[in-house]
Design a protein around this motif. Structure first.
Motif, short mmCIF file in Angstrom:
data_model
loop_
_atom_site.label_atom_id
_atom_site.label_comp_id
_atom_site.label_asym_id
_atom_site.label_seq_id
_atom_site.Cartn_x
_atom_site.Cartn_y
_atom_site.Cartn_z
N GLU A 114 0.26 1.07 -4.20
CA GLU A 114 1.44 1.90 -3.95
C GLU A 114 2.29 2.03 -5.20
O GLU A 114 2.77 3.12 -5.54
CB GLU A 114 2.27 1.30 -2.81
CG GLU A 114 3.50 2.14 -2.47
CD GLU A 114 4.30 1.54 -1.32
OE1 GLU A 114 5.34 2.14 -0.96
OE2 GLU A 114 3.89 0.49 -0.78
N THR A 115 2.48 0.91 -5.92
CA THR A 115 3.25 0.93 -7.16
C THR A 115 2.56 1.79 -8.21
O THR A 115 3.20 2.57 -8.92
CB THR A 115 3.43 -0.51 -7.69
OG1 THR A 115 4.11 -1.29 -6.71
CG2 THR A 115 4.22 -0.51 -8.99
N PHE A 116 1.23 1.64 -8.31
CA PHE A 116 0.46 2.42 -9.27
C PHE A 116 0.58 3.91 -8.96
O PHE A 116 0.82 4.74 -9.85
CB PHE A 116 -1.00 1.99 -9.26
CG PHE A 116 -1.83 2.64 -10.33
CD1 PHE A 116 -1.99 2.04 -11.57
CD2 PHE A 116 -2.47 3.86 -10.10
CE1 PHE A 116 -2.75 2.65 -12.57
CE2 PHE A 116 -3.23 4.48 -11.08
CZ PHE A 116 -3.37 3.86 -12.32
N ASN A 117 0.41 4.28 -7.70
CA ASN A 117 0.50 5.69 -7.30
C ASN A 117 1.87 6.27 -7.61
O ASN A 117 1.99 7.41 -8.08
CB ASN A 117 0.19 5.83 -5.81
CG ASN A 117 -1.28 5.68 -5.49
OD1 ASN A 117 -2.14 5.84 -6.35
ND2 ASN A 117 -1.58 5.36 -4.23
N ASP A 118 2.92 5.50 -7.35
CA ASP A 118 4.27 5.98 -7.61
C ASP A 118 4.49 6.24 -9.10
O ASP A 118 5.15 7.21 -9.49
CB ASP A 118 5.31 4.95 -7.12
CG ASP A 118 5.39 4.90 -5.60
OD1 ASP A 118 4.90 5.85 -4.95
OD2 ASP A 118 5.94 3.91 -5.09
N HIS A 119 3.91 5.37 -9.94
CA HIS A 119 4.13 5.49 -11.38
C HIS A 119 3.32 6.62 -11.99
O HIS A 119 3.81 7.37 -12.85
CB HIS A 119 3.78 4.16 -12.07
CG HIS A 119 4.09 4.16 -13.54
ND1 HIS A 119 5.34 3.84 -14.03
CD2 HIS A 119 3.33 4.44 -14.62
CE1 HIS A 119 5.33 3.93 -15.34
NE2 HIS A 119 4.13 4.29 -15.74
N PHE A 120 2.06 6.76 -11.54
CA PHE A 120 1.15 7.74 -12.17
C PHE A 120 0.98 9.03 -11.37
O PHE A 120 0.28 9.94 -11.81
CB PHE A 120 -0.22 7.10 -12.41
CG PHE A 120 -0.22 6.04 -13.47
CD1 PHE A 120 -0.34 6.37 -14.81
CD2 PHE A 120 -0.08 4.70 -13.14
CE1 PHE A 120 -0.33 5.42 -15.80
CE2 PHE A 120 -0.07 3.72 -14.12
CZ PHE A 120 -0.19 4.08 -15.46
N GLY A 121 1.58 9.10 -10.18
CA GLY A 121 1.44 10.30 -9.37
C GLY A 121 0.05 10.49 -8.81
O GLY A 121 -0.40 11.61 -8.56
N THR A 122 -0.66 9.38 -8.57
CA THR A 122 -2.02 9.43 -8.03
C THR A 122 -1.99 9.23 -6.52
O THR A 122 -0.92 9.01 -5.93
CB THR A 122 -2.90 8.37 -8.69
OG1 THR A 122 -2.21 7.09 -8.66
CG2 THR A 122 -3.19 8.72 -10.14
N ALA A 123 -3.16 9.28 -5.92
CA ALA A 123 -3.23 9.15 -4.45
C ALA A 123 -4.35 8.20 -4.06
O ALA A 123 -5.11 8.47 -3.11
CB ALA A 123 -3.44 10.52 -3.83
N PHE A 124 -4.48 7.08 -4.76
CA PHE A 124 -5.50 6.10 -4.39
C PHE A 124 -5.16 5.50 -3.04
O PHE A 124 -4.00 5.19 -2.75
CB PHE A 124 -5.59 4.99 -5.44
CG PHE A 124 -6.17 5.42 -6.76
CD1 PHE A 124 -7.52 5.75 -6.86
CD2 PHE A 124 -5.37 5.50 -7.90
CE1 PHE A 124 -8.05 6.15 -8.07
CE2 PHE A 124 -5.90 5.90 -9.11
CZ PHE A 124 -7.24 6.23 -9.19
N SER A 125 -6.18 5.30 -2.21
CA SER A 125 -5.97 4.74 -0.88
C SER A 125 -5.84 3.22 -0.95
O SER A 125 -6.53 2.56 -1.73
CB SER A 125 -7.16 5.11 0.03
OG SER A 125 -7.07 4.43 1.26
N ASP A 126 -4.94 2.68 -0.14
CA ASP A 126 -4.78 1.23 -0.06
C ASP A 126 -5.37 0.66 1.23
O ASP A 126 -5.06 -0.46 1.62
CB ASP A 126 -3.31 0.83 -0.19
CG ASP A 126 -2.44 1.47 0.89
OD1 ASP A 126 -2.98 2.18 1.76
OD2 ASP A 126 -1.22 1.24 0.85
N GLU A 127 -6.22 1.45 1.89
CA GLU A 127 -6.81 0.97 3.14
C GLU A 127 -7.87 -0.09 2.89
O GLU A 127 -8.03 -1.03 3.67
CB GLU A 127 -7.42 2.15 3.91
CG GLU A 127 -6.39 3.14 4.44
CD GLU A 127 -7.03 4.24 5.26
OE1 GLU A 127 -8.28 4.21 5.43
OE2 GLU A 127 -6.30 5.13 5.75
#
Length: 285
Positions: free
Chosen positions: A219-232
């Motif tokens: 979630e932190t990575f996605n917020d910083h880089f604007g990505t959409a990796f799943s954390d499921e």
């Protein structure tokens, strides 16, 4: 009388003995050494922790100070002052124990202050004349290109815990601590002052490359880089990257996911530690 074909038992390294115990020959290259160590682990001669530290020792011999230093922009500096009370706010805010002290400008490091040396001057019952220069320890200066194994030896010989890193012009490039070096061997050493949430994104260069911890929450990575990796399936970006490789990758390997290139900066046989993230348009294969 010896014919000189074999060294005394005391001079044979444990690594050679491991290799011979496994039926192999003496290692001839670094890759041979790594394969011998991993074979020893598979045969139960080394446990996982020992293997990881052995690989860390080899890794340190390949790294330079610039690879692990804390860059100038993130260094907590103290300006020369005539009052102990002027120094306290920066010391309390940072929580560090050692500080470079500068003179007329940020490149003019005049010494190292250890925070505990200020304690006698804070006792209102025993007021003492404050002379900052008398408290300063000599600064150890090293170039960005110095190898980490040589730096570790220098730390031991000089009994310093911190060195000032200078660039080719003699200016302040950053600092490096003995902890920074030891972490390359044993892994991350966290203490009560390490900030979990604020320390995931470590450094960003002018060309768009960013060093991140592999344990950065997705979630932190996605917020910083604007990505959409799943954390499921995975909790950390390191898990996503390792899954992309299909294994724990080695230092120097890379892959591209979601238009980002991930270069492995530091890893051991068990897990990833640091990743360099670069936007795909800036990548060079």
């Amino acid at each position: 009388m010896s014919d000189g074909s074999s060294a005394p038992v005391g001079q044979k390294t444990w690594l050679m003995r491991i290799g011979r115990a496994l039926g192999g020959q003496d290692p001839q290259s670094r890759d041979d050494v790594v394969e011998t160590l991993r074979a020893a682990h598979q045969h139960g001669i080394l446990d996982a922790d020992a293997l990881s530290m052995c690989e860390g020792v080899l890794h340190v011999a390949e790294l330079q100070v610039r690879d692990v230093m804390i860059p100038r922009s993130k260094v907590s500096l103290l300006r020369r002052s005539e009052s102990v009370w002027d120094l306290l706010p920066a010391i309390i805010e940072s929580g560090h124990s050692r500080f470079p002290v500068t003179g007329d400008n940020r490149d003019d490091v005049i010494g190292i202050l250890i925070a505990k040396d200020l304690l006698p001057y804070l006792d209102p019952q025993h007021q003492r004349e404050f002379q900052l220069r008398e408290l300063l320890r000599p600064a150890l200066f090293v170039p960005e290109s110095k190898r980490l194994d040589a730096l570790l030896k220098l730390f031991q010989e000089s009994r310093n815990h911190l060195a000032i890193v200078v660039d080719e012009y003699g200016g302040l490039a950053g600092i490096v601590t003995i902890e920074d070096v030891i972490e390359q061997i044993v892994g991350e050493i966290d203490d009560e002052h390490d900030l979990d949430d604020d320390a995931w994104i470590l450094n960003r260069t002018d060309d768009g490359q960013t060093v991140v911890k592999a344990l950065t929450p997705i979630e932190t990575f996605n917020d910083h880089f604007g990505t959409a990796f799943s954390d499921e399936e995975f909790d950390t970006i390191g898990g996503v990257v390792a899954n992309g490789f299909g294994r724990v990758p080695r230092r120097g390997e890379h892959l591209v996911l979601e238009d980002l290139r991930f270069d492995v900066v530091r890893a051991d046989s068990r897990r990833l530690h640091l990743l360099m993230v670069t936007p795909q348009p800036a990548c060079r294969d």
